[in-house]
Scaffold this motif. Structure first.
Motif, PDB file in Angstrom:
ATOM      1  N   VAL A  83       0.803  -1.035  -0.067  1.00  0.00           N
ATOM      2  CA  VAL A  83      -0.278   0.116  -0.149  1.00  0.00           C
ATOM      3  C   VAL A  83       0.986   0.957   0.394  1.00  0.00           C
ATOM      4  O   VAL A  83       2.203   1.226   0.508  1.00  0.00           O
ATOM      5  CB  VAL A  83      -0.964   0.042   1.188  1.00  0.00           C
ATOM      6  CG1 VAL A  83      -2.110  -0.774   0.962  1.00  0.00           C
ATOM      7  CG2 VAL A  83      -0.009  -0.065   2.312  1.00  0.00           C
ATOM      8  N   TYR A 134      -8.313  11.759  -0.217  1.00  0.00           N
ATOM      9  CA  TYR A 134      -7.191  10.907  -0.305  1.00  0.00           C
ATOM     10  C   TYR A 134      -5.839  11.817   0.281  1.00  0.00           C
ATOM     11  O   TYR A 134      -6.106  13.255   0.682  1.00  0.00           O
ATOM     12  CB  TYR A 134      -6.707  11.409  -1.881  1.00  0.00           C
ATOM     13  CG  TYR A 134      -5.239  11.147  -1.972  1.00  0.00           C
ATOM     14  CD1 TYR A 134      -4.486   9.615  -1.853  1.00  0.00           C
ATOM     15  CD2 TYR A 134      -3.932  11.865  -1.898  1.00  0.00           C
ATOM     16  CE1 TYR A 134      -3.351   9.359  -2.338  1.00  0.00           C
ATOM     17  CE2 TYR A 134      -2.865  11.880  -1.722  1.00  0.00           C
ATOM     18  CZ  TYR A 134      -2.201  10.516  -2.365  1.00  0.00           C
ATOM     19  OH  TYR A 134      -1.381  10.692  -2.481  1.00  0.00           O
ATOM     20  N   ALA A 151      -3.843   8.036   0.672  1.00  0.00           N
ATOM     21  CA  ALA A 151      -3.571   6.921   0.051  1.00  0.00           C
ATOM     22  C   ALA A 151      -5.559   6.827   0.882  1.00  0.00           C
ATOM     23  O   ALA A 151      -6.145   7.382   0.644  1.00  0.00           O
ATOM     24  CB  ALA A 151      -3.795   5.387   1.146  1.00  0.00           C
ATOM     25  N   ARG A 152      -6.377   6.449  -1.097  1.00  0.00           N
ATOM     26  CA  ARG A 152      -7.858   6.707  -1.300  1.00  0.00           C
ATOM     27  C   ARG A 152      -9.058   6.165  -0.510  1.00  0.00           C
ATOM     28  O   ARG A 152      -8.894   4.820   0.000  1.00  0.00           O
ATOM     29  CB  ARG A 152      -8.166   6.462  -2.945  1.00  0.00           C
ATOM     30  CG  ARG A 152      -7.698   7.431  -3.772  1.00  0.00           C
ATOM     31  CD  ARG A 152      -7.664   6.960  -4.889  1.00  0.00           C
ATOM     32  NE  ARG A 152      -9.041   6.581  -5.771  1.00  0.00           N
ATOM     33  CZ  ARG A 152      -9.800   6.973  -6.294  1.00  0.00           C
ATOM     34  NH1 ARG A 152      -9.204   8.388  -6.457  1.00  0.00           N
ATOM     35  NH2 ARG A 152     -11.064   6.658  -6.729  1.00  0.00           N
ATOM     36  N   ARG A 208     -10.721  -2.487  -5.648  1.00  0.00           N
ATOM     37  CA  ARG A 208     -10.005  -3.185  -6.449  1.00  0.00           C
ATOM     38  C   ARG A 208     -10.376  -1.767  -7.661  1.00  0.00           C
ATOM     39  O   ARG A 208      -9.307  -0.637  -7.917  1.00  0.00           O
ATOM     40  CB  ARG A 208      -9.844  -3.982  -7.104  1.00  0.00           C
ATOM     41  CG  ARG A 208      -9.293  -5.094  -6.127  1.00  0.00           C
ATOM     42  CD  ARG A 208      -8.785  -6.107  -6.439  1.00  0.00           C
ATOM     43  NE  ARG A 208      -8.222  -6.877  -5.300  1.00  0.00           N
ATOM     44  CZ  ARG A 208      -9.008  -8.596  -4.359  1.00  0.00           C
ATOM     45  NH1 ARG A 208     -10.555  -7.911  -4.932  1.00  0.00           N
ATOM     46  NH2 ARG A 208      -8.225  -8.246  -3.803  1.00  0.00           N
ATOM     47  N   ARG A 209     -11.530  -1.513  -8.130  1.00  0.00           N
ATOM     48  CA  ARG A 209     -11.750  -0.722  -9.162  1.00  0.00           C
ATOM     49  C   ARG A 209     -11.917   0.276  -9.227  1.00  0.00           C
ATOM     50  O   ARG A 209     -11.269   1.651 -10.043  1.00  0.00           O
ATOM     51  CB  ARG A 209     -13.437  -1.088  -9.932  1.00  0.00           C
ATOM     52  CG  ARG A 209     -13.447  -0.417 -10.875  1.00  0.00           C
ATOM     53  CD  ARG A 209     -15.099  -0.898 -11.785  1.00  0.00           C
ATOM     54  NE  ARG A 209     -16.185  -0.895 -10.350  1.00  0.00           N
ATOM     55  CZ  ARG A 209     -17.090  -0.186 -10.420  1.00  0.00           C
ATOM     56  NH1 ARG A 209     -16.243   1.263 -10.919  1.00  0.00           N
ATOM     57  NH2 ARG A 209     -17.789  -0.417  -9.063  1.00  0.00           N
ATOM     58  N   ASP A 222      -9.703   1.530  -6.517  1.00  0.00           N
ATOM     59  CA  ASP A 222      -8.287   2.374  -6.541  1.00  0.00           C
ATOM     60  C   ASP A 222      -8.283   2.739  -4.946  1.00  0.00           C
ATOM     61  O   ASP A 222      -8.157   3.250  -4.457  1.00  0.00           O
ATOM     62  CB  ASP A 222      -7.219   2.955  -6.723  1.00  0.00           C
ATOM     63  CG  ASP A 222      -5.954   3.203  -6.865  1.00  0.00           C
ATOM     64  OD1 ASP A 222      -5.596   2.426  -6.066  1.00  0.00           O
ATOM     65  OD2 ASP A 222      -5.187   3.616  -6.743  1.00  0.00           O
ATOM     66  N   LEU A 223      -9.512   2.073  -4.118  1.00  0.00           N
ATOM     67  CA  LEU A 223      -9.297   2.496  -2.644  1.00  0.00           C
ATOM     68  C   LEU A 223      -8.874   1.240  -1.556  1.00  0.00           C
ATOM     69  O   LEU A 223      -8.677   0.410  -1.658  1.00  0.00           O
ATOM     70  CB  LEU A 223     -10.813   2.280  -2.328  1.00  0.00           C
ATOM     71  CG  LEU A 223     -12.174   2.642  -2.925  1.00  0.00           C
ATOM     72  CD1 LEU A 223     -13.563   3.292  -2.665  1.00  0.00           C
ATOM     73  CD2 LEU A 223     -11.735   4.481  -2.729  1.00  0.00           C
ATOM     74  N   THR A 224      -7.959   1.831  -0.717  1.00  0.00           N
ATOM     75  CA  THR A 224      -7.432   1.068   0.581  1.00  0.00           C
ATOM     76  C   THR A 224      -8.086   0.759   1.320  1.00  0.00           C
ATOM     77  O   THR A 224      -8.035  -0.303   1.629  1.00  0.00           O
ATOM     78  CB  THR A 224      -6.505   2.080   0.690  1.00  0.00           C
ATOM     79  OG1 THR A 224      -5.620   2.326  -0.087  1.00  0.00           O
ATOM     80  CG2 THR A 224      -5.645   1.361   2.258  1.00  0.00           C
ATOM     81  N   VAL A 240      -9.601  -5.503   0.906  1.00  0.00           N
ATOM     82  CA  VAL A 240      -9.196  -5.541  -0.321  1.00  0.00           C
ATOM     83  C   VAL A 240      -6.759  -5.948   0.275  1.00  0.00           C
ATOM     84  O   VAL A 240      -6.135  -6.023  -0.220  1.00  0.00           O
ATOM     85  CB  VAL A 240      -8.035  -4.644  -1.333  1.00  0.00           C
ATOM     86  CG1 VAL A 240      -8.947  -3.992  -2.253  1.00  0.00           C
ATOM     87  CG2 VAL A 240      -8.091  -2.891  -0.401  1.00  0.00           C
TER      88      VAL A 240
END
Length: 297
Positions: free
Chosen positions: A86, A172, A175-176, A203-204, A206-208, A229
């Motif tokens: 990450v 953000y 990290a998102r 994942r689509r 792009d989130l943490t 994730v």
């Protein structure tokens, strides 16, 4: 040879420290692994160490890029969950900073992360070391209605479970995170979600994590962070999400700087922790503070 030593796959097995962040109780807060000397560990070895520990993240420190920060007090830091790297992790940053301060003394540190340089100051308060990280410059963006609908469906929430005064956004600060506000404390407390469905959405986008919040008062919030994730059902205390939420609260006019927000996290997991987010006038960044304490191996 232990699994941890084998994971290093080097002649010199790494020393793996265990700290919990945002609590002075080893049974509270969010556990993190810390490797203060990760020289010789490639990506696969770092991921194996993180997976072996099973914590939401482990921080791996090596020498800072030349010319960055004060010699001996600046480091390159990488963060691995049990499943993936990450770009930034707040609780592992606090854990690593306190671990360093116990060895080289309190004061200013500088961490070179994938998200950018992150200054950290460690000081003593009430007999305990407390670290304050300064986030990279944050941003807050809209999220499509269809993506919000998919998120609440994966959470098994209804649209009426959301607080209309705190609209969904992606925030953000390294990290998102998708910020979703629960209308009631009871809704926040009942968290049982579709792991694979939520992971696919994250994942689509792009989130943490998802930053699930409930507003107790103007400056006090309760938060939870699903983290599928990373291979973890829920993160017990999430510094990166706290920094992102600070930006969210300022951008949407929920609060006005200067202000200090108190975030309670981990209570519903039996690992209570407290995160403090300071928003300063004239500074768009979030300043996230907390304690950390060693966990016996």
């Amino acid at each position: 040879m232990t699994r941890e030593a084998a994971a290093g796959d080097t002649a010199r097995a790494p020393e793996i420290l265990r700290y919990t962040a945002f609590s002075d109780d080893p049974e509270g807060g969010n556990p993190a692994g810390v490797v203060l000397d990760a020289r010789g560990l490639d990506d696969a070895a770092q991921l194996a160490v993180a997976a072996g520990l099973g914590y939401s993240e482990t921080a791996f420190l090596t020498a800072a890029p030349e010319g960055l920060g004060e010699a001996g007090r600046a480091f390159t830091v990488r963060y691995f969950s049990p499943l993936a790297e990450v770009p930034f992790c707040g609780h592992a940053t606090v854990a690593a900073a306190v671990a360093l301060a116990e060895r080289i003394g309190a004061g200013d540190l500088l961490f070179a992360t994938q998200a950018g340089p992150v200054p950290v100051t460690v000081g003593e308060r009430d007999g305990a070391l407390r670290a304050t990280l300064t986030s990279v410059e944050p941003r807050v963006t809209a999220v499509a209605d269809a993506d919000v609908a998919e998120a609440i469906a994966a959470l098994d929430w209804a649209a009426s479970d959301l607080d209309p005064g705190l609209p969904p956004r992606i925030a953000y600060a390294g990290a998102r995170h998708l910020v979703l506000a629960a209308a009631t404390r009871d809704r926040l407390a009942r968290l049982a979600y579709d792991f694979d469905r939520l992971a696919a959405l994250m994942r689509r986008l792009d989130l943490t994590t998802l930053q699930l919040v409930w507003r107790e008062s103007d400056s006090v919030f309760h938060v939870r962070d699903p983290f599928p994730v990373g291979g973890v059902v829920e993160d017990p205390a999430t510094g990166a999400a706290a920094a992102a939420f600070g930006a969210y609260a300022r951008t949407l006019g929920v609060v006005s700087a200067p202000v200090t927000l108190t975030l309670h996290q981990g209570h519903d997991l039996g690992r209570p922790g407290v995160l403090t987010v300071e928003l300063r006038d004239g500074d768009p960044r979030s300043h996230v503070s907390g304690t950390a304490t060693a966990i016996a191996a």
